[in-house]
Each structure stands twice: as C-alpha cells, then as structure tokens.
Design an enzyme around this catalytic site. Structure first.
Site, PDB file in Angstrom:
ATOM      1  CG  ASP A  35      74.773 -19.870 -84.991  1.00 48.02           C
ATOM      2  OD1 ASP A  35      75.695 -19.713 -85.776  1.00 48.02           O
ATOM      3  OD2 ASP A  35      74.752 -20.202 -83.721  1.00 48.02           O
ATOM      4  CG  ASN A  83      78.394 -11.889 -86.557  1.00 48.24           C
ATOM      5  OD1 ASN A  83      77.543 -11.951 -86.427  1.00 48.24           O
ATOM      6  ND2 ASN A  83      79.070 -13.083 -85.546  1.00 48.24           N
TER       7      ASN A  83
HETATM    8  C1  IPE Z   1      74.763 -15.134 -83.717  1.00 50.06           C
HETATM    9  O1  IPE Z   1      75.536 -16.161 -84.242  1.00 50.06           O
HETATM   10  C2  IPE Z   1      74.635 -13.909 -84.745  1.00 50.06           C
HETATM   11  C3  IPE Z   1      73.823 -14.213 -85.896  1.00 50.06           C
HETATM   12  C4  IPE Z   1      73.500 -15.262 -86.160  1.00 50.06           C
HETATM   13  C5  IPE Z   1      74.057 -13.127 -86.881  1.00 50.06           C
HETATM   14  P1  IPE Z   1      76.982 -16.426 -83.764  1.00 50.06           P
HETATM   15  O2  IPE Z   1      77.302 -17.444 -84.399  1.00 50.06           O
HETATM   16  O3  IPE Z   1      77.695 -15.098 -84.074  1.00 50.06           O
HETATM   17  O4  IPE Z   1      76.744 -16.534 -82.311  1.00 50.06           O
HETATM   18  P2  IPE Z   1      78.031 -17.271 -81.056  1.00 50.06           P
HETATM   19  O5  IPE Z   1      79.262 -16.530 -81.461  1.00 50.06           O
HETATM   20  O6  IPE Z   1      77.932 -18.737 -81.402  1.00 50.06           O
HETATM   21  O7  IPE Z   1      77.239 -16.856 -79.799  1.00 50.06           O
HETATM   22  C1  IPE Z   2      75.375 -17.714 -88.843  1.00 48.71           C
HETATM   23  O1  IPE Z   2      76.233 -18.996 -89.204  1.00 48.71           O
HETATM   24  C2  IPE Z   2      75.521 -16.595 -89.869  1.00 48.71           C
HETATM   25  C3  IPE Z   2      76.260 -15.222 -89.284  1.00 48.71           C
HETATM   26  C4  IPE Z   2      76.651 -15.363 -87.785  1.00 48.71           C
HETATM   27  C5  IPE Z   2      76.829 -14.537 -90.112  1.00 48.71           C
HETATM   28  P1  IPE Z   2      77.814 -19.106 -88.511  1.00 48.71           P
HETATM   29  O2  IPE Z   2      78.691 -18.126 -89.435  1.00 48.71           O
HETATM   30  O3  IPE Z   2      77.854 -18.377 -87.152  1.00 48.71           O
HETATM   31  O4  IPE Z   2      77.800 -20.392 -88.667  1.00 48.71           O
HETATM   32  P2  IPE Z   2      78.604 -21.387 -87.348  1.00 48.71           P
HETATM   33  O5  IPE Z   2      77.895 -21.157 -86.096  1.00 48.71           O
HETATM   34  O6  IPE Z   2      80.039 -21.084 -87.454  1.00 48.71           O
HETATM   35  O7  IPE Z   2      78.335 -22.905 -88.021  1.00 48.71           O
HETATM   36 MG    MG Z   3      77.513 -19.298 -85.431  1.00 46.34          MG
END
Ligand code: IPE
Ligand code: IPE
Ligand code: MG
Length: 265
Positions: A35, A83
């Site tokens: 993340d 997502n």
């Molecule tokens: C979790 O991260 C999913 C992945 C890393 C693929 P998110 O960014 O989607 O999670 P939340 O929304 O912060 O809980």
């Molecule tokens: C994790 O990084 C990747 C996916 C969930 C695909 P994020 O895209 O959630 O990054 P933040 O949380 O917005 O920084």
């Molecule tokens: Mg995230």
C-alpha cells in the site's frame, strides 16, 4: 531481474541472511499488503499511476530478497475486489500494467524457477490478462523455487463465500456429508490450499487494517506495519519486518514454553 533467484535445492548453500537475522527463524510464508503507491506519487507531484509503476520495482526487489533469504512463499495483494471503485483510468492502467509486467517478466521468472499462482476472481479480468495468467501458472507449476502468489481481484470475504458455495454444491450432489466439514475440509477449498498460512503479514504505508485480505489465513499471522510507502520498500524495510517477526513469541493460544514449565497455580 538480472541475477538468478535461489531455488529449493540450493537454499541452504546461498541463503544470504543479513547479519542480525536468525536463518532458523525465518517465516516460511510472508503476505504483503502493498500500500501507498498513490501517496508516494503525490508526494513527488506525479500522477498516481507513476506510483504503481514504481511499486512494480519494489515488488521485483522484494521477491528477489525473499527468495535469496530462504522464504518459501510470498503472497502479495495487487488488486482487491473493492479496488474496482477507483476511477476507470486508474483501473485500466493497473490492468494494462499487470499484463505488461507479466509479459516482460515471465521468461525470467521461469528461468529462475519461481512458481507463480494467482488468487482471486480471475474470470472478470481482461481476456488477454487472463490468458497470460493461465500461461504463467501452467508454465511454472512444477518449478522448485519460491512460491509467488499474486492476489488479483481478490477479496477475503468473496473467497470464503466461494468455499461455502463449493462445499454446498458437493453436499447437494451427495459427495460430502455436511457433518464432516471441518477446518481442514474448508481450508482445502481456499485459494491457498497448497500453502501454509502466512507467518508474517506486512502492510506498508502505515495503515493499520487488513482491507479484506486473507481473512481466514491470517488467523495467527504476526502483523508488521511499516510506515514506508510501498515503492520505497527495500532491503532495510524488509529486514526491519523480519527482525520484528523474530522478536515475537508465537503462542497460538497456548503459553510461552517458559511459562508452561511453571505451575499455573
Ligand atoms: C489494499 O489497499 C489493497 C491492495 C493493496 C491491493 P487499499 O488502498 O485498497 O486499502 P484501503 O482502501 O486503504 O483499505
Ligand atoms: C496500493 O497503493 C496499490 C493498489 C491498491 C492497487 P494505493 O493505490 O492504494 O496507494 P495509496 O493508498 O492511495 O497511497
Ligand atoms: Mg491504498
């Protein structure tokens, strides 16, 4: 990936654990919630997609380190069932990125004996990505190196519902007595049926939640929250997670061996 990854047969020879880590106490299976890609990009005034690109480099680095240090399985969260609610441009970019990276890395992963698998509802992914996923699974299924599992369109709740459906179907066909459903029968229907449960869960970017990841499998995993944003995750961040893991006393509901030697009353 330029240097060969360690394979099962040569782990003992070339397990190059960094100083301070006990090679006998390494987790067999690490799960990672990767993340912070978006925040990494934002901090640099870049579009979010640049964070996802940089995240791929962090993933390659982490796979190599885990393989070199004798970890048997690495399971990463690449795209959740939730997502899809992101802007379509970002979702489309991610799907194209998965396809591009898999296409460009597959031959090398195969040479390095990585055994790839994908967990999630794969049939709704773009057709070309689905085909590449099938190809990578069948090409690498007999490989002896690290198990590399990519959770794509994965949700823990959806996985559990899928298991319930499968067991119900088997029962309704008369193949399974519902009274015989126990934890082992249930776990055998999970995507992770061929893996031990993760010993260690790492979540980057400082968030303290599971976000629908491996709800069954994480029952007794040790959790390490790293403040590092995923694209910056490197050897020192992984060592920190492993040192944290090695400092834990895993009791699985029992007692620390030191305490169980003493009379409880
Ligand atoms: C979790 O991260 C999913 C992945 C890393 C693929 P998110 O960014 O989607 O999670 P939340 O929304 O912060 O809980
Ligand atoms: C994790 O990084 C990747 C996916 C969930 C695909 P994020 O895209 O959630 O990054 P933040 O949380 O917005 O920084
Ligand atoms: Mg995230």
């Amino acid at each position: 990936m330029s240097r060969p990854l360690a394979t099962k047969s040569d782990h003992s020879k070339i397990c190059e654990c960094p100083p301070g880590l006990d090679p006998r106490k390494m987790p067999a299976h690490i799960a990672v919630i990767m993340d912070g890609n978006g925040r990494w990009a934002k901090a640099r005034g870049l579009p979010r997609i640049m964070g996802h690109r940089a995240g791929v480099e962090a993933l390659k680095r982490t796979l190599r380190l885990c393989s070199d240090w004798g970890i048997r399985a690495l399971t990463v969260y690449a795209f959740s069932t939730e997502n899809w609610s992101r802007p379509s441009d970002e979702v489309n970019f991610l799907m194209a990125l998965f396809e591009r990276v898999l296409q460009s890395e597959l031959a090398q992963l195969q040479r390095e004996k990585v055994r790839m698998n994908f967990f999630g509802d794969l049939h709704v992914l773009p057709k070309r990505l689905q085909d590449l996923i099938s190809e990578s699974i069948s090409l690498t299924e007999r490989n002896s190196g690290i198990h590399f599992n990519v959770c794509t369109n994965y949700g823990g709740r959806r996985e559990l519902v899928r298991v319930a459906q499968k067991l119900a179907e088997r029962s309704s066909r008369g193949e399974l007595d519902p009274a015989l459903i126990d934890e082992n029968v249930f776990a055998a229907e999970l995507f992770t049926a061929s893996e031990v449960d993760p010993d260690l869960l790492i979540r980057t970017s400082g968030e303290r939640r599971i976000s629908n990841f491996l709800l069954w499998q994480l029952a007794y995993s040790e959790i390490h929250i790293s403040d590092v944003l995923w694209p910056d995750f490197d050897s020192s961040a992984l060592v920190k997670a492993l040192l944290d893991f090695q400092s834990r006393c895993r009791r699985f509901g029992g007692l620390d061996p030191v305490d169980s030697d003493q009379m409880a009353f």
